[in-house]
Scaffold this active site. Structure first.
Site, mmCIF file in Angstrom:
data_model
loop_
_atom_site.group_PDB
_atom_site.id
_atom_site.type_symbol
_atom_site.label_atom_id
_atom_site.label_comp_id
_atom_site.label_asym_id
_atom_site.label_seq_id
_atom_site.Cartn_x
_atom_site.Cartn_y
_atom_site.Cartn_z
ATOM 1 N N THR A 1 10.947 -5.199 -7.013
ATOM 2 C CA THR A 1 9.895 -5.051 -5.718
ATOM 3 C C THR A 1 9.477 -5.974 -5.492
ATOM 4 O OG1 THR A 1 8.388 -5.600 -7.406
ATOM 5 C CG2 THR A 1 8.574 -3.149 -8.114
ATOM 6 N N GLU B 1 9.724 1.560 -8.727
ATOM 7 C CA GLU B 1 9.843 1.901 -10.528
ATOM 8 C C GLU B 1 10.124 3.143 -10.827
ATOM 9 O OE1 GLU B 1 7.571 -0.097 -8.633
ATOM 10 O OE2 GLU B 1 6.674 -1.195 -9.526
ATOM 11 N N LYS C 1 -14.268 -1.081 -1.199
ATOM 12 C CA LYS C 1 -16.002 -0.377 -1.565
ATOM 13 C C LYS C 1 -16.726 -0.945 -0.760
ATOM 14 C CE LYS C 1 -12.261 -1.170 -5.775
ATOM 15 N NZ LYS C 1 -11.684 -1.622 -5.611
ATOM 16 N N TRP D 1 -16.124 4.848 -2.769
ATOM 17 C CA TRP D 1 -14.710 4.048 -2.884
ATOM 18 C C TRP D 1 -13.797 5.122 -1.365
ATOM 19 C CZ3 TRP D 1 -10.675 4.104 -6.846
ATOM 20 C CH2 TRP D 1 -11.102 3.350 -8.245
HETATM 21 P P1 ADP Z 1 6.282 -2.165 -3.577
HETATM 22 O O1 ADP Z 1 6.290 -2.210 -4.505
HETATM 23 O O2 ADP Z 1 7.952 -2.507 -3.322
HETATM 24 O O3 ADP Z 1 6.125 -2.619 -2.047
HETATM 25 P P2 ADP Z 1 7.985 0.466 -2.885
HETATM 26 O O4 ADP Z 1 8.700 0.948 -1.856
HETATM 27 O O5 ADP Z 1 8.144 0.628 -4.734
HETATM 28 O O6 ADP Z 1 7.790 -0.918 -3.163
HETATM 29 O O7 ADP Z 1 5.845 0.777 -2.354
HETATM 30 C C1 ADP Z 1 5.962 1.914 -3.263
HETATM 31 C C2 ADP Z 1 4.667 2.220 -2.712
HETATM 32 O O8 ADP Z 1 4.408 2.502 -1.265
HETATM 33 C C3 ADP Z 1 3.869 3.206 -3.581
HETATM 34 O O9 ADP Z 1 3.150 2.997 -4.817
HETATM 35 C C4 ADP Z 1 3.065 3.952 -2.679
HETATM 36 O O10 ADP Z 1 0.979 2.780 -2.802
HETATM 37 C C5 ADP Z 1 3.838 3.448 -1.628
HETATM 38 N N1 ADP Z 1 3.821 4.756 -1.316
HETATM 39 C C6 ADP Z 1 4.704 4.535 -1.008
HETATM 40 N N2 ADP Z 1 4.534 6.472 -0.432
HETATM 41 C C7 ADP Z 1 4.152 6.812 -0.520
HETATM 42 C C8 ADP Z 1 3.804 7.976 1.064
HETATM 43 N N3 ADP Z 1 3.722 8.811 1.094
HETATM 44 N N4 ADP Z 1 2.240 7.296 1.380
HETATM 45 C C9 ADP Z 1 1.682 6.467 0.787
HETATM 46 N N5 ADP Z 1 1.532 5.333 0.388
HETATM 47 C C10 ADP Z 1 2.729 5.992 0.038
#
Ligand code: ADP
Length: 543
Positions: free
Chosen positions: A188, A333, A440, A445
């Protein structure tokens, strides 16, 4: 005693995807725009042969089952050969994001103990500096022919990719082993703390490829020509290199050439029908086609995810270019696919507007992924489409633990995603925010995605981020950080007035600031941690 099934047992191995592609769709092309700048044409048959040669070469270098092999590379045919050659021969393919800070790159190479690093020639300077400090790295292989190798380098352990392959005959049988064996690792981006590794299994990868190809997922077909804009160094390009082999479709790989003009030319020249990528990359392409009054002749569908796709972007693709946008959600993940915005038959007689609203959400889960939302006490929340909660998932391609981390990340058998979402009675999930980005305000929220989506619909706005800004009475209030479109003029008051009637009044942001550009993470998301830092002393007019 139960009666056992009497079916053949074939472990779900990544090599089987390539064997299928070679045997049944061998002539289907893999076209790459190379680092070298030219167009390279291969097909599943030649890729399969070269992947076997690569497996032989890696064995000759002394690598053994379970060893990790790093890649620092763009989307291209050699990277696909490495995916299959490494994982197929029971080694572990560790894709590394070259946009990470060099210290982070060094850290994850050490953590994974990569024995060999494959690197595209234009990323070579990065590893050239780091390699001497990395005791685990025995060889650096530049993904090039001899004539394109770096002229002078202090590295003594440098090898040439094409020479390695030329020395082998490809007479190699993919080994059969336990399908739960590790196939690849992706870290990540670690915007807070050190990056953490997700270790994908052969089984989880093959199951994910099956699911990704399904009609209500990416709907990949043999007749498609797919251009993954999402990089192969980020969650295996959303599984496309595997799903493409599974369905036998043509692949078009853009290499490092991700600007609007290069992408557009590739889409047109190679008759691309579908694509996938994060919202920020599409901003560049859309600007280019608009500025030059261009149209797409074959491009029909794109999957957009990685961060929230603004509804305004969906409308532009659909109304101006006739391209269907499928909004998707996932994460490293999750290999990464979790949900996609697709209709059910009950929606057939809904109005166009209602269907569009529904498809702006991140969508419903595909088989293989279950999800739920919980409150701060961990109590499961109802699927009413209103109550936001922490999103948790479980399934066949969700991690159970991080690489080399003893502490389980799971909560009650579920993986907490760090996202806040609602789920409606039909199972459509909508992300309101990442929990660490939620604003917040006086105990309530405010989700930043809604606030951003409104301004993304304003004609003068190119890109926008909503961040929490300190407020003496409410603790935090929303501050909008805006990049204007080139040449556009708009005032703070106009943008704030644009919220009227679009969101509850109390959620209206308190201020807008204009910047030339927004900081992005290595995976193309807006780097909110940095923005909050930058604007931590900003005084809101309401304070
Ligand atoms: P990193 O966590 O390393 O930045 P990831 O690709 O694993 O990279 O990121 C996943 C996160 O990206 C998700 O937990 C979410 O917060 C965000 N995410 C992915 N797709 C979407 C989406 N369509 N809309 C909103 N958030 C998204």
């Amino acid at each position: 005693m139960s009666l056992m099934g009497q079916m053949m047992h074939k472990p779900l191995l990544i090599s089987s995807l390539l064997e299928h592609a070679e045997r049944h769709n061998g002539d289907i092309e893999i076209v790459s725009k190379r680092v070298e700048g030219d167009i390279h044409r291969a097909n599943w048959k030649s890729i399969a042969l070269r992947s076997r040669k690569l497996a032989q070469a890696l064995a000759r270098l002394g690598l053994q089952a379970g060893d990790c092999v790093g890649t620092l590379a763009w989307n291209g045919y050699r990277h696909i050969e490495i995916y299959y050659g490494v994982s197929g021969s029971q080694l572990v393919c560790h894709t590394i994001n070259p946009r990470l800070f060099p210290q982070q790159v060094a850290w994850i190479i050490e953590d994974a103990q990569d024995k060999v690093i494959f690197v595209d020639s234009n990323i070579f300077p990065l590893i050239e500096k780091l390699a001497p400090m990395l005791a685990c790295v025995k060889h650096v292989v530049v993904m090039a022919a001899r004539e394109n190798m770096p002229r002078e380098s202090a590295l003594t352990n440098l090898l040439c990719y094409e020479e390695l392959l030329d020395a082998e005959d490809g007479q190699y049988q993919w080994p059969e082993f336990d399908e739960n064996t590790a196939a690849s690792i992706c870290y990540t981006s670690g915007t807070t703390g050190n990056p953490k590794g997700a270790v994908y299994a052969h089984r989880s990868t093959v199951l994910h490829a099956f699911a990704a190809a399904l009609p209500d997922a990416m709907c990949l077909k043999a007749t498609d020509t797919v251009l993954p804009v999402v990089p192969m160094f980020h969650v295996n390009a959303w599984g496309i290199p595997y799903a493409a082999a599974l369905v036998g479709c043509k692949l078009v790989m853009p290499g490092p050439h991700m600007d609007g003009a290069s992408l557009y030319n590739l889409f047109e020249q190679e008759k691309v029908t579908m694509s996938a990528g994060v919202p920020t990359i599409w901003l560049g392409l859309l600007n280019h086609v608009k500025a030059n009054d261009l149209k797409f002749s074959t491009f029909k569908t794109t999957i957009i995810g990685g961060s929230a796709c603004p509804p305004a972007m969906i409308r532009t693709f659909e109304n101006d270019y006739g391209i269907e946008v499928i909004h998707a959600w996932g994460m490293t993940e999750l290999s990464p696919i979790g949900t996609l915005g697709r209709l059910k038959s009950k929606h057939a007689d809904w109005s166009t507007e209602d269907k569009q609203k529904l498809l702006e959400k991140q969508g419903k889960s595909i088989f293989g992924i279950d999800m739920r939302i919980v409150d701060t006490e961990g109590q499961v929340l109802p699927w009413d489409g209103k109550s936001p909660g922490d999103l948790e998932v479980r399934g066949h391609w969700v991690i159970s633990s991080y690489f080399k981390v003893d502490k389980s990340p799971l909560h009650d058998g579920w993986f907490p995603t760090g996202d806040v979402a609602t789920i409606d009675p039909d199972g459509y999930m909508q992300i309101t925010d990442r929990s660490k980005d939620v604003i917040k305000s006086g105990g309530e929220w405010i989700g930043s995605i809604d606030l951003e989506n409104v301004l993304m619909g304003h004609p003068a706005v190119h890109e926008v981020a909503a961040i929490a800004c300190a407020h003496p009475k409410w603790d935090e209030r929303p501050l909008m950080v805006v990049v204007k479109k080139p040449g556009a003029e708009v005032s703070v008051a106009e943008l704030l007035a644009f919220y009227e009637g679009k969101i509850p009044k109390w959620q209206t942001p308190d201020d807008v600031v204009f910047v030339d550009e927004l900081p992005h993470t290595a995976t193309g998301k807006i780097y909110k941690l940095k923005l909050r830092e930058d604007f931590k002393n900003h005084k809101l007019p309401t304070a």
